[in-house]
Write a protein that holds these residues in place. Structure first.
Motif, PDB file in Angstrom:
ATOM      1  N   GLN A  51      -8.951   8.204   0.745  1.00 35.01           N
ATOM      2  CA  GLN A  51      -8.559   9.590   0.984  1.00 35.01           C
ATOM      3  C   GLN A  51      -8.938  10.064   2.386  1.00 35.01           C
ATOM      4  N   TYR A  52      -9.952   9.462   2.983  1.00 31.05           N
ATOM      5  CA  TYR A  52     -10.402   9.883   4.302  1.00 31.05           C
ATOM      6  C   TYR A  52      -9.885   8.977   5.409  1.00 31.05           C
ATOM      7  N   ASP A  53      -8.990   8.045   5.104  1.00 32.15           N
ATOM      8  CA  ASP A  53      -8.406   7.206   6.145  1.00 32.15           C
ATOM      9  C   ASP A  53      -7.516   8.064   7.033  1.00 32.15           C
ATOM     10  N   ASP A  54      -7.587   7.809   8.322  1.00 36.51           N
ATOM     11  CA  ASP A  54      -6.831   8.599   9.284  1.00 36.51           C
ATOM     12  C   ASP A  54      -5.562   7.845   9.639  1.00 36.51           C
ATOM     13  N   ASP A  55      -4.464   8.202   9.005  1.00 37.42           N
ATOM     14  CA  ASP A  55      -3.197   7.528   9.258  1.00 37.42           C
ATOM     15  C   ASP A  55      -2.349   8.253  10.297  1.00 37.42           C
ATOM     16  N   ARG A  56      -2.626   9.505  10.560  1.00 37.53           N
ATOM     17  CA  ARG A  56      -1.793  10.288  11.450  1.00 37.53           C
ATOM     18  C   ARG A  56      -2.239  10.173  12.902  1.00 37.53           C
ATOM     19  N   SER A  57      -3.520  10.173  13.174  1.00 34.34           N
ATOM     20  CA  SER A  57      -4.013  10.200  14.552  1.00 34.34           C
ATOM     21  C   SER A  57      -3.533   9.039  15.412  1.00 34.34           C
ATOM     22  N   PRO A  58      -3.569   7.791  14.950  1.00 31.97           N
ATOM     23  CA  PRO A  58      -3.106   6.727  15.833  1.00 31.97           C
ATOM     24  C   PRO A  58      -1.650   6.902  16.273  1.00 31.97           C
ATOM     25  N   ARG A  61      -1.743   9.798  18.979  1.00 29.02           N
ATOM     26  CA  ARG A  61      -2.769   9.713  20.004  1.00 29.02           C
ATOM     27  C   ARG A  61      -2.154   9.510  21.391  1.00 29.02           C
TER      28      ARG A  61
END
Length: 80
Positions: A51-58, A61
């Motif tokens: 749930q806390y994986d950051d899929d949007r930022s990469p 970026r």
């Protein structure tokens, strides 16, 4: 006819009230422990399922990166 004494004047009333208050305190401690365990279990579940994986930022970026600066090495095509 019997007389009724107020509860505050009854002998041993202090200890009865204290036992009742201690029972409430123990109940509240138990309830707060149960709530804390539920929140801990929910947090562990969220971490394990990503749930806390950051899929949007990469993906975005690169949009916020600054332009690359000019290199400080001399240009080989220009000779002095």
């Amino acid at each position: 006819m019997t007389t009724v004494t107020p509860l505050s004047d009854a002998p041993g009333d202090f200890w009865r009230r204290k036992e009742r208050l201690m029972g409430i305190i123990f109940l509240l401690i138990g309830a707060s422990t149960v709530v804390a365990v539920i929140f801990l279990a929910a947090f562990v579940w969220a971490m394990r399922t990503g749930q806390y994986d950051d899929d949007r930022s990469p993906a975005v970026r690169i949009l916020g990166d600054q332009h690359p600066t000019a290199s400080k090495t001399p240009n080989p095509s220009k000779t002095s």
